[in-house]
Design an enzyme around this catalytic site. Structure first.
Site, PDB file in Angstrom:
ATOM      1  N   ASP A  33       0.898  -1.359  -0.109  1.00 49.91           N
ATOM      2  CA  ASP A  33      -0.174  -0.051  -0.123  1.00 49.91           C
ATOM      3  C   ASP A  33       0.993   1.254   0.089  1.00 49.91           C
ATOM      4  O   ASP A  33       1.823   0.984   0.603  1.00 49.91           O
ATOM      5  CB  ASP A  33      -0.898   0.045   1.271  1.00 49.91           C
ATOM      6  N   THR A  37      -4.746   6.489   0.762  1.00 45.52           N
ATOM      7  CA  THR A  37      -5.829   6.554   1.511  1.00 45.52           C
ATOM      8  C   THR A  37      -6.143   5.504   2.381  1.00 45.52           C
ATOM      9  O   THR A  37      -7.009   5.449   3.353  1.00 45.52           O
ATOM     10  CB  THR A  37      -7.170   6.526   0.453  1.00 45.52           C
ATOM     11  N   ASP A  57       4.444   2.295  -3.895  1.00 51.34           N
ATOM     12  CA  ASP A  57       3.353   2.615  -4.921  1.00 51.34           C
ATOM     13  C   ASP A  57       3.355   1.832  -5.948  1.00 51.34           C
ATOM     14  O   ASP A  57       4.525   1.631  -6.635  1.00 51.34           O
ATOM     15  CB  ASP A  57       3.786   4.100  -5.259  1.00 51.34           C
ATOM     16  N   SER A  80      -6.421   1.570  -5.147  1.00 51.85           N
ATOM     17  CA  SER A  80      -7.201   2.780  -5.856  1.00 51.85           C
ATOM     18  C   SER A  80      -7.881   3.586  -4.837  1.00 51.85           C
ATOM     19  O   SER A  80      -8.427   3.013  -4.083  1.00 51.85           O
ATOM     20  CB  SER A  80      -8.003   2.253  -6.825  1.00 51.85           C
ATOM     21  N   TYR A 150     -12.016   7.638 -12.166  1.00 51.52           N
ATOM     22  CA  TYR A 150     -12.148   6.412 -11.639  1.00 51.52           C
ATOM     23  C   TYR A 150     -12.743   5.243 -12.719  1.00 51.52           C
ATOM     24  O   TYR A 150     -12.367   4.309 -12.769  1.00 51.52           O
ATOM     25  CB  TYR A 150     -13.012   6.685 -10.382  1.00 51.52           C
ATOM     26  N   TYR A 164      -3.856  -9.515 -20.741  1.00 48.31           N
ATOM     27  CA  TYR A 164      -2.817 -10.331 -20.171  1.00 48.31           C
ATOM     28  C   TYR A 164      -3.450 -11.675 -20.263  1.00 48.31           C
ATOM     29  O   TYR A 164      -2.674 -12.618 -20.534  1.00 48.31           O
ATOM     30  CB  TYR A 164      -2.542  -9.968 -18.688  1.00 48.31           C
ATOM     31  N   GLN A 167      -3.269 -12.627 -24.347  1.00 54.09           N
ATOM     32  CA  GLN A 167      -2.029 -12.761 -24.810  1.00 54.09           C
ATOM     33  C   GLN A 167      -1.024 -13.656 -24.203  1.00 54.09           C
ATOM     34  O   GLN A 167      -0.197 -14.224 -24.664  1.00 54.09           O
ATOM     35  CB  GLN A 167      -1.352 -11.401 -24.963  1.00 54.09           C
ATOM     36  N   ARG A 191     -18.306   9.270   1.834  1.00 53.69           N
ATOM     37  CA  ARG A 191     -19.360   8.159   1.128  1.00 53.69           C
ATOM     38  C   ARG A 191     -20.527   8.477   2.159  1.00 53.69           C
ATOM     39  O   ARG A 191     -20.553   8.964   3.306  1.00 53.69           O
ATOM     40  CB  ARG A 191     -18.782   7.027   1.003  1.00 53.69           C
TER      41      ARG A 191
END
Ligand code: UDP
Length: 319
Positions: A33, A37, A57, A80, A150, A164, A167, A191
Site C-alpha cells: 500500500d 488513502t 506505490d 485505488s 475512476y 494479459y 496474450q 461516502r
C-alpha cells in the site's frame, strides 16, 4: 503457510478485511500500500510474520529485494482511491494506479504464474440505462467528466487485464464491486455510509444529495470479502467477470430512514446539490456470482449497519 497472496491496497477498507480472511485461511500475505488513502492501523491486529507490510506505490515496479518472496499464488489488485471525494482529490493518481498500477500488478502475477484478481467497480456501468446491471452490459459512461478518472481508469484496468489473459494466458478474474460498507471505512471519506452514520451519532441532520431518489445497493464487507475469496480459490474461471454486490436496491432517502431507525433517532434531513454525474441507479444482477462462485450476500442492511455503528462508536479492529 500453504499459499502466498500479494494484495495491493491492503491497508485500505476492503483490503484489510481481505488480509484478515486470507490469514485465517493460512495464506502468507505480502500487503502492499502507498498509504494514499489507507493506513497500516487497519492491520494492527496482525502481529505475526504471516503478514508483511510493504509501503510501496504499485505504479512503480518493485525489484526482488523489495518483494522478498520467491513465489505467489494470487495477486489481488485493490489499490485505488474509491470514494468520489478521494478520487476527485487524487484524480491523476487514480488514473495512474488503475493504468500503470494494474499493469505492474499484472506483471507480478505473470512473473510468479499467479492468479490475478482485479477489483473493478459498478462505475464501469456509469449512469446505467438498464437495471439491474448484468456483466454483459457495456455501460453509459461520461469519458471526460469528474468521475472519469475512476470510471475510465477501471475500464482501462479491465481491458488491460483481459489482454494479459488473451496474450499470456494469465488466469484472471474481474470483480465489479457495488457499494460496500462496514467497519474501517474512513469517517471522513465522504461516502454516504460514513456520512450518515456519523451524522446520526452526532445528532445532526443527514445530508441528502439531490432529491434522494437515486438508488444504491449496499453490501456488508464480510459478504464482499467472501465473494472475493471465492474468486481467489475457485478453479476454471479465468477471464470471467463477476458483479459482487447486494441486489437489494434502495433509494438514498430510504437508506437515510434505515440509518435513523438503527441509530434510534428521528429522521432529519437537509438537501444538497447532487454531485456531477452521480448515477441515478445502481443494482447488481448477481446470478453469475451465485452460479459460479456459489456466493450471495448473507448480512441484512440492519445487521450490517448495527456493526458499522459499533465501529464508529469504538473504532478498534475487533469491531
Ligand atoms: N450521498 C448523499 N449524501 C452524502 C453522501 C452521498 O446523499 O452525504 C449520495 C451520493 O450523491 C450518491 C449516493 O449517496 O448518490 C452514494 O454515494 P457514495 O459517495 O457513497 O458512493 P457512490 O455510489 O456515488 O460511488
Amino acid at each position: 503457510m500453504d499459499k502466498t497472496a500479494i494484495i495491493t491496497g491492503a491497508a485500505g477498507f476492503i483490503g484489510s478485511h481481505l488480509v484478515d480472511k486470507l490469514v485465517e485461511n493460512q495464506y502468507y500475505v505480502l500487503a502492499i500500500d502507498n498509504l494514499a488513502t489507507g493506513t497500516w492501523d487497519n492491520l494492527r491486529q496482525h502481529t505475526s510474520a504471516q503478514v508483511r507490510r510493504l509501503t510501496w506505490d504499485i505504479t512503480e515496479t518493485p525489484d526482488d529485494d523489495t518483494l522478498m518472496i520467491q513465489n505467489a499464488d494470487v495477486v489481488v489488485h485493490l489499490a485505488s482511491a474509491a470514494s468520489p471525494v478521494h478520487y476527485r482529490r487524487l484524480a491523476i493518481e487514480t488514473l495512474r494506479v488503475n493504468s500503470l498500477g494494474t499493469e505492474t500488478a499484472l506483471q507480478l502475477a505473470r512473473k510468479f504464474q499467479a492468479r490475478f484478481v482485479l477489483a473493478s467497480t459498478s462505475e464501469v456501468y456509469g449512469d446505467p440505462q438498464v437495471t439491474p446491471q448484468s456483466e454483459t452490459y457495456w455501460g453509459h459512461v461520461n469519458p471526460h467528466g469528474e468521475r472519469a478518472c475512476y470510471d475510465e481508469g477501471k475500464r482501462y484496468a479491465e481491458a488491460m487485464t483481459m489482454e494479459y489473459h488473451r496474450q499470456f494466458d494469465l488466469d484472471v478474474r474481474i470483480l465489479r464491486f457495488f457499494n460496500c460498507y462496514g467497519p474501517r471505512m474512513q469517517a471522513e471519506d465522504g461516502r454516504v455510509v460514513p456520512n450518515f452514520v456519523r451524522q446520526a451519532l452526532l445528532g445532526r441532520p443527514l445530508t441528502v444529495y439531490g432529491n434522494g431518489q437515486q438508488t444504491r445497493s449496499f453490501c456488508y464487507v464480510s459478504d464482499e470479502v467472501e465473494g472475493i475469496y471465492q474468486a481467489i480459490v475457485r478453479r476454471g474461471l479465468s477471464g470471467e467477470v463477476f458483479n459482487i454486490g447486494n441486489p437489494e436496491e434502495r433509494s438514498i432517502l430510504n437508506f437515510a430512514e434505515v440509518v435513523a431507525q438503527i441509530a434510534g433517532v428521528p429522521l432529519r434531513t437537509t438537501f444538497h446539490p447532487l454531485p456531477v454525474d452521480d448515477p441515478t441507479n445502481r443494482c447488481p444482477n448477481i446470478d453469475k456470482a451465485r452460479k459460479y462462485l456459489g456466493w450471495h450476500p448473507q448480512i441484512s442492511l440492519e445487521d450490517g449497519l448495527q456493526k458499522t455503528f459499533d465501529y464508529f462508536r469504538d473504532p478498534s479492529p475487533r469491531n
